[in-house]
Design a protein around this motif. Sequence first.
Motif, PDB file in Angstrom:
ATOM      1  N   THR A   1      -0.460   9.532   2.406  1.00  0.00           N
ATOM      2  CA  THR A   1      -0.532   8.422   1.460  1.00  0.00           C
ATOM      3  C   THR A   1       0.792   7.674   1.520  1.00  0.00           C
ATOM      4  OG1 THR A   1      -2.016   9.672   0.036  1.00  0.00           O
ATOM      5  CG2 THR A   1      -0.913   7.776  -0.953  1.00  0.00           C
ATOM      6  N   GLU A   2       0.713   6.370   1.775  1.00  0.00           N
ATOM      7  CA  GLU A   2       1.927   5.586   2.014  1.00  0.00           C
ATOM      8  C   GLU A   2       2.736   5.304   0.755  1.00  0.00           C
ATOM      9  OE1 GLU A   2       1.499   2.221   4.559  1.00  0.00           O
ATOM     10  OE2 GLU A   2       0.163   3.306   5.897  1.00  0.00           O
ATOM     11  N   ASP A   3       2.117   4.816  -0.291  1.00  0.00           N
ATOM     12  CA  ASP A   3       2.860   4.424  -1.487  1.00  0.00           C
ATOM     13  C   ASP A   3       2.574   5.404  -2.611  1.00  0.00           C
ATOM     14  OD1 ASP A   3       4.207   3.202  -3.530  1.00  0.00           O
ATOM     15  OD2 ASP A   3       3.249   1.244  -3.282  1.00  0.00           O
TER      16      ASP A   3
ATOM     17  N   PRO B   1      -2.605  11.953  -4.194  1.00  0.00           N
ATOM     18  CA  PRO B   1      -2.138  11.571  -2.855  1.00  0.00           C
ATOM     19  C   PRO B   1      -2.325  12.694  -1.836  1.00  0.00           C
ATOM     20  CG  PRO B   1      -0.282  12.196  -4.225  1.00  0.00           C
ATOM     21  CD  PRO B   1      -1.513  12.239  -5.110  1.00  0.00           C
TER      22      PRO B   1
ATOM     23  N   GLU C   1      -6.372   8.960   6.209  1.00  0.00           N
ATOM     24  CA  GLU C   1      -6.436   9.736   4.961  1.00  0.00           C
ATOM     25  C   GLU C   1      -7.545  10.781   5.050  1.00  0.00           C
ATOM     26  OE1 GLU C   1      -5.035  10.061   1.891  1.00  0.00           O
ATOM     27  OE2 GLU C   1      -3.493   8.533   2.068  1.00  0.00           O
TER      28      GLU C   1
ATOM     29  N   GLN D   1      -4.813   3.544  -3.229  1.00  0.00           N
ATOM     30  CA  GLN D   1      -4.730   3.481  -1.772  1.00  0.00           C
ATOM     31  C   GLN D   1      -6.133   3.565  -1.181  1.00  0.00           C
ATOM     32  OE1 GLN D   1      -1.464   3.380  -0.081  1.00  0.00           O
ATOM     33  NE2 GLN D   1      -1.070   2.737  -2.186  1.00  0.00           N
TER      34      GLN D   1
END
Length: 192
Positions: free
Chosen positions: A134-136, A130, A150, A144
Amino acid sequence: MAPATSSTSSAITLNINGEKHHLPVDHRTTLLDALRERLDLTGTKKGCDQGQCGACTVLVDQRRAVSCLTLAVAAEGREITTIEGVAEGDELHPVQQAFLDLDGYQCGYCTPGQICSAIAVIEEHAAGRPSAVTEDLSPEAAPQPLTPEEIRERMSGNLCRCGAYVSIVRAVARAAEAHAETRTAGVKETTA
C-alpha cells in the motif's frame, strides 16, 4: 501425595457455517483435522500441514486462518466459515462465481483456500487495512485501489501448484468490484 493428573482432551463446541457441533477432541487436534476427520467437512484441504501453502485457509471470525496451525480448542466459541458455508443456498458467493467465470482454478485443490482468503482480502481492503505494498499509509489518504499488485501481495499466503495466478488475480478483482458496487448501493439505500 498423589501426582496431579492433567486431562489431554476436552468436549468443545464449534460454530461452523452457522451450525454448532459438539465433540470431544484431544487438545492437540488441529481445526483442520477436526473439520475433515471429525465433521466430514472435506472442502478444506490439507496441503503442507505447516501453514505455508494456504490450502487449509478458513475464516475465523471473518478473518483468514490457516486451519492446520489453529488448534480446535482455540476455535471454540468463534465463528468459523469453511468453503461449504460461503454460498447462500444455491447462489454462489461472488468470489466463487468470479473464480468459475474467469477460470481461477485448474486442478482445484487450492481453490477452497484461495476463495476463503479472497473473501477476507476483499473485506480487509474495504475496511482500509493496508498491505505491504500500500503506497500511502497516511491517515488522511483516500482509499487505495485494489490493484493487481495489492491482490498478489494480499493473496501471497495461498499457493497454486498449477500456476493459475493470473486468473486468480482477475477473479479477486472482479469480486472486489462487485463487493464495492454492493456497498455503494447499500449506502445509497440507507441515505435515501
